[in-house]
Write a protein that holds these residues in place. Structure first.
Motif, PDB file in Angstrom:
ATOM      1  N   UNK A  59       0.847  -1.199   0.000  1.00 30.22           N
ATOM      2  CA  UNK A  59       0.000   0.000   0.000  1.00 30.22           C
ATOM      3  C   UNK A  59       0.879   1.244   0.000  1.00 30.22           C
ATOM      4  N   UNK A  60       0.274   2.383  -0.375  1.00 27.59           N
ATOM      5  CA  UNK A  60       1.057   3.590  -0.650  1.00 27.59           C
ATOM      6  C   UNK A  60       0.337   4.842  -0.140  1.00 27.59           C
ATOM      7  N   UNK A  61       1.131   5.824   0.317  1.00 26.33           N
ATOM      8  CA  UNK A  61       0.622   7.139   0.725  1.00 26.33           C
ATOM      9  C   UNK A  61       1.622   8.199   0.273  1.00 26.33           C
ATOM     10  N   UNK A  62       1.109   9.343  -0.176  1.00 25.33           N
ATOM     11  CA  UNK A  62       1.942  10.517  -0.458  1.00 25.33           C
ATOM     12  C   UNK A  62       1.408  11.666   0.397  1.00 25.33           C
ATOM     13  N   UNK A  63       2.321  12.396   1.052  1.00 23.35           N
ATOM     14  CA  UNK A  63       1.911  13.436   2.005  1.00 23.35           C
ATOM     15  C   UNK A  63       2.711  14.710   1.791  1.00 23.35           C
ATOM     16  N   UNK A  64       2.150  15.810   2.298  1.00 15.51           N
ATOM     17  CA  UNK A  64       2.807  17.124   2.233  1.00 15.51           C
ATOM     18  C   UNK A  64       2.842  17.740   3.621  1.00 15.51           C
ATOM     19  N   UNK A  65       3.991  18.327   3.969  1.00 13.76           N
ATOM     20  CA  UNK A  65       4.119  19.113   5.189  1.00 13.76           C
ATOM     21  C   UNK A  65       3.850  20.568   4.847  1.00 13.76           C
ATOM     22  N   UNK A  66       2.886  21.161   5.548  1.00 12.93           N
ATOM     23  CA  UNK A  66       2.496  22.530   5.221  1.00 12.93           C
ATOM     24  C   UNK A  66       3.571  23.524   5.659  1.00 12.93           C
ATOM     25  N   UNK A  67       3.519  24.725   5.083  1.00 12.04           N
ATOM     26  CA  UNK A  67       4.497  25.775   5.389  1.00 12.04           C
ATOM     27  C   UNK A  67       4.563  25.987   6.899  1.00 12.04           C
ATOM     28  N   UNK A  68       5.783  26.036   7.428  1.00  7.92           N
ATOM     29  CA  UNK A  68       5.963  26.191   8.859  1.00  7.92           C
ATOM     30  C   UNK A  68       5.790  24.906   9.632  1.00  7.92           C
ATOM     31  N   UNK A  69       5.591  23.798   8.921  1.00  4.11           N
ATOM     32  CA  UNK A  69       5.345  22.491   9.547  1.00  4.11           C
ATOM     33  C   UNK A  69       4.182  22.541  10.526  1.00  4.11           C
ATOM     34  N   UNK A  70       3.189  23.362  10.187  1.00  5.37           N
ATOM     35  CA  UNK A  70       2.007  23.440  11.035  1.00  5.37           C
ATOM     36  C   UNK A  70       1.160  22.180  10.959  1.00  5.37           C
ATOM     37  N   UNK A  71       1.275  21.448   9.839  1.00  7.58           N
ATOM     38  CA  UNK A  71       0.392  20.299   9.618  1.00  7.58           C
ATOM     39  C   UNK A  71       1.035  19.381   8.592  1.00  7.58           C
ATOM     40  N   UNK A 131      -0.423  16.555   5.752  1.00  5.90           N
ATOM     41  CA  UNK A 131      -1.679  16.081   5.178  1.00  5.90           C
ATOM     42  C   UNK A 131      -1.407  15.050   4.092  1.00  5.90           C
ATOM     43  N   UNK A 132      -2.311  14.099   3.971  1.00  6.31           N
ATOM     44  CA  UNK A 132      -2.236  13.129   2.884  1.00  6.31           C
ATOM     45  C   UNK A 132      -2.753  13.792   1.622  1.00  6.31           C
ATOM     46  N   UNK A 133      -1.920  13.819   0.574  1.00  7.90           N
ATOM     47  CA  UNK A 133      -2.332  14.449  -0.679  1.00  7.90           C
ATOM     48  C   UNK A 133      -2.670  13.419  -1.747  1.00  7.90           C
ATOM     49  N   UNK A 134      -2.380  12.151  -1.495  1.00  2.00           N
ATOM     50  CA  UNK A 134      -2.800  11.094  -2.415  1.00  2.00           C
ATOM     51  C   UNK A 134      -4.188  10.611  -2.030  1.00  2.00           C
ATOM     52  N   UNK A 135      -4.864   9.980  -2.983  1.00  2.00           N
ATOM     53  CA  UNK A 135      -6.128   9.338  -2.661  1.00  2.00           C
ATOM     54  C   UNK A 135      -5.849   8.079  -1.838  1.00  2.00           C
ATOM     55  N   UNK A 136      -6.911   7.451  -1.359  1.00  2.00           N
ATOM     56  CA  UNK A 136      -6.739   6.134  -0.733  1.00  2.00           C
ATOM     57  C   UNK A 136      -6.644   5.139  -1.889  1.00  2.00           C
ATOM     58  N   UNK A 137      -5.435   4.997  -2.395  1.00  2.00           N
ATOM     59  CA  UNK A 137      -5.235   4.340  -3.680  1.00  2.00           C
ATOM     60  C   UNK A 137      -5.426   2.829  -3.586  1.00  2.00           C
ATOM     61  N   UNK A 138      -5.570   2.223  -4.747  1.00  2.00           N
ATOM     62  CA  UNK A 138      -5.591   0.769  -4.820  1.00  2.00           C
ATOM     63  C   UNK A 138      -4.238   0.225  -4.343  1.00  2.00           C
ATOM     64  N   UNK A 139      -4.232  -1.031  -3.931  1.00  2.00           N
ATOM     65  CA  UNK A 139      -3.027  -1.653  -3.386  1.00  2.00           C
ATOM     66  C   UNK A 139      -2.496  -2.704  -4.359  1.00  2.00           C
ATOM     67  N   UNK A 140      -1.191  -2.918  -4.276  1.00  2.00           N
ATOM     68  CA  UNK A 140      -0.526  -3.852  -5.188  1.00  2.00           C
ATOM     69  C   UNK A 140      -0.615  -5.281  -4.645  1.00  2.00           C
ATOM     70  N   UNK A 141      -1.072  -6.209  -5.498  1.00  2.00           N
ATOM     71  CA  UNK A 141      -1.065  -7.640  -5.195  1.00  2.00           C
ATOM     72  C   UNK A 141       0.250  -8.231  -5.704  1.00  2.00           C
TER      73      UNK A 141
END
Length: 550
Positions: free
Chosen positions: A84-96, A98-108
């Motif tokens: 399974x996979x996730x892509x995320x972004x740290x907001x300016x100032x590291x205030x937050x 967030x997951x910027x990828x969808x809840x993607x399909x997983x690899x079999x």
């Protein structure tokens, strides 16, 4: 074709909670490790920049660090690894984060190369198993191949089980005839997978998620195999940093990826946050909670929480935080991973608890959600609760120790009034509390008409008096009889007026309470008598022995 294994990365095992339990189907000695994570790649896109959507994939290498072979059969066999996979972004100032990828399909997974590189490879003689000490790499082409990608909801990440019958692979896309949709035979063809286009069920990330200022980005992969003991799963999940750059010439995003892989939830990529976790005993998987409290700024602390469901099959449908009932809670927010504002979790302030809940959009595995707010109450450690969504064995709630708004020195009595935004009155000083003595104690009133007089007044009689509309004076009595003017100041060029209210070294003040409020002249017209704005009211509790939460 699979890429060759390049580099082994050291594992950093992180154990955060007690693990004296076992899931129902655990296999002793089974341990798969995400051995290498690399090569985040934009495989294809739809739409024109900067409003397009990207199909992203990454390369992963696994290693069998256990004591027995691991099943690696291709679908429609039900025993193979899932990635399974996730892509995320740290907001300016590291205030937050967030997951910027969808809840993607997983690899079999479908075949183990049983390559060397992570120990002495004991080749099992077949690609249907990953031998002890052997590695297996899926490059971006394989991990981004729609032919091997299936919905995450079909998989139980806690037990590592998947049912082939009536699955996405069985039904095909578009679905085949009903009689063939649940016959246990693969209906999803390579032609159907190709027809899904350049994005399809790959990791979906919008241009807008990359094309924005940020403190940083990270991507994560995770392996799940049937029967792996929970105790052995710390090395299944890892993340790396990256930086996206748009290439107009190539019409694609490129990703700079510095060396370094961290074994933990992707929430550990959030600098300054504290990471804790919770698990439903031996009945279901682990959930991580990262939190950060900053401030106070203008009298308010900012509270941020991110909750990552690593492998909890039942999912989470409520996030509950205990608070001091006198805490003032404002600027509440929520973020999930889809683009549907209609299924945002509902917020409620229940007095001694604030909660976000849902009946249609639970936090399922391989995703994380965000929750935030501001409060005048200072933080203390207490226990958050996470409600399990689906029915099942085990506890109805998980719990973890986090910081929540518990300490209130100056109680917020109610909002002010203005024809625009009302002025905000808050305590200042070190500390911003009427301790005995406190020569630094005082108030600031923000949001007043610039360079106009602002008067601070106070009283000791409880009560609320309405002077029309939303204009309330949060004390009893009248000017000169129960209400006293403390002083008047001129608001600066930012509309701020400051008042020094030093607390003397007088033990006789212990336990006394006084209500404060500010009155600002508004030459443009105010709601009070046509010329004035009122701030919120504050009930100031004096002393060193007063309770933290009134």
């Amino acid at each position: 074709m699979k890429t060759s294994f390049l580099l082994a990365l050291p594992a950093l095992a992180v154990g955060l909670a007690s693990r004296d339990f076992a899931q129902a189907n655990q296999v002793a000695g089974r341990d798969v490790q995400l051995f290498s994570l690399s090569t985040l790649t934009a495989m294809g896109r739809t739409g024109a920049f900067p409003n397009g959507n990207n199909g992203v994939a990454m390369s992963t290498t696994s290693c069998n660090t256990g004591t027995g072979n691991i099943p690696w059969n291709q679908a429609m066999s039900e025993t193979h690894p899932m990635i399974s996979f996730i892509v995320a972004r740290r907001e300016v100032g590291d205030t937050r984060i967030t997951q910027i990828s969808d809840r993607s399909f997983i690899k079999h997974g479908f075949f183990a190369t049983n390559s060397p590189g992570c120990g002495t490879c004991q080749h099992p003689g077949s690609g249907s198993q990953l031998g002890v000490g052997c590695s297996d790499t899926y490059g971006t082409t394989n991990n981004g191949d729609n032919f091997w990608l299936g919905p995450p909801d079909e998989f139980d990440p806690w037990l590592g089980t998947w049912e082939a019958t009536c699955s996405h692979f069985d039904k095909g896309e578009p679905p085949v005839a009903p009689a063939q949709q649940c016959d246990g035979l693969r209906s999803l063809t390579t032609g159907q997978a190709t027809a899904l286009g350049p994005v399809g069920h790959r990791i979906n990330v919008l241009d807008s998620a990359f094309n924005t200022a940020a403190a940083g980005w990270a991507y994560q992969a995770q392996y799940n195999v049937v029967g792996e003991p929970e105790l052995e799963r710390d090395n299944n999940t890892a993340w790396r940093s990256f930086t996206p750059t748009w290439s107009a010439a190539q019409n694609r995003w490129n990703f700079a990826q510095p060396a370094g892989t961290t074994y933990n939830s992707i929430l550990s990529a959030w600098p300054g946050a504290t990471l804790v976790d919770a698990i439903n005993g031996g009945d279901d998987g682990r959930v991580y909670v990262a939190f950060k409290v900053t401030g106070p700024v203008n009298g308010l602390y900012h509270y941020e929480y991110a909750v990552h469901n690593r492998d909890n099959h039942r999912g989470i449908d409520a996030f509950r935080l205990p608070i001091c009932p006198s805490a003032h809670i404002v600027n509440v927010g929520f973020h999930d991973v889809d683009q549907n504002a209609g299924n945002a979790w509902t917020f409620a302030n229940n007095g001694n608890e604030i909660a976000w809940t849902t009946d249609s959009n639970p936090l399922n595995w391989n995703s994380f959600f965000n929750f935030w707010f501001d409060s005048d109450a200072a933080p203390q450690f207490s226990t958050c609760l996470l409600d399990q969504d689906k029915q099942g064995a085990g506890l109805a709630q998980l719990s973890a120790s986090v910081r929540t708004p518990q300490t209130v020195f100056n109680v917020y009595l109610g909002d002010g009034c203005s024809n625009t935004a009302p002025p905000v009155l808050f305590a200042t000083g070190t500390p911003a509390a009427a301790t005995i003595p406190n020569a630094t104690f005082g108030f600031q009133s923000n949001g007043n008409t610039v360079l106009s007089p602002v008067t601070l007044f106070y009283g000791g009689i409880p009560g609320t008096q309405n002077f029309g509309g939303a204009c309330n004076v949060y004390m009893g009595g009248w000017l000169g009889t129960g209400i006293t003017v403390w002083s008047t100041a001129i608001a600066d060029a930012f509309g701020n007026a400051n008042f020094a209210v030093a607390v003397p070294n007088d033990p006789g003040l212990e336990g006394l309470e006084f209500r404060f409020q500010s009155l600002g002249f508004n030459g443009g017209g105010g709601p009070l008598f046509g010329s004035f704005d009122l701030s919120n009211g504050l009930n100031v509790r004096i002393g060193n022995a007063i309770p933290n939460c009134p």
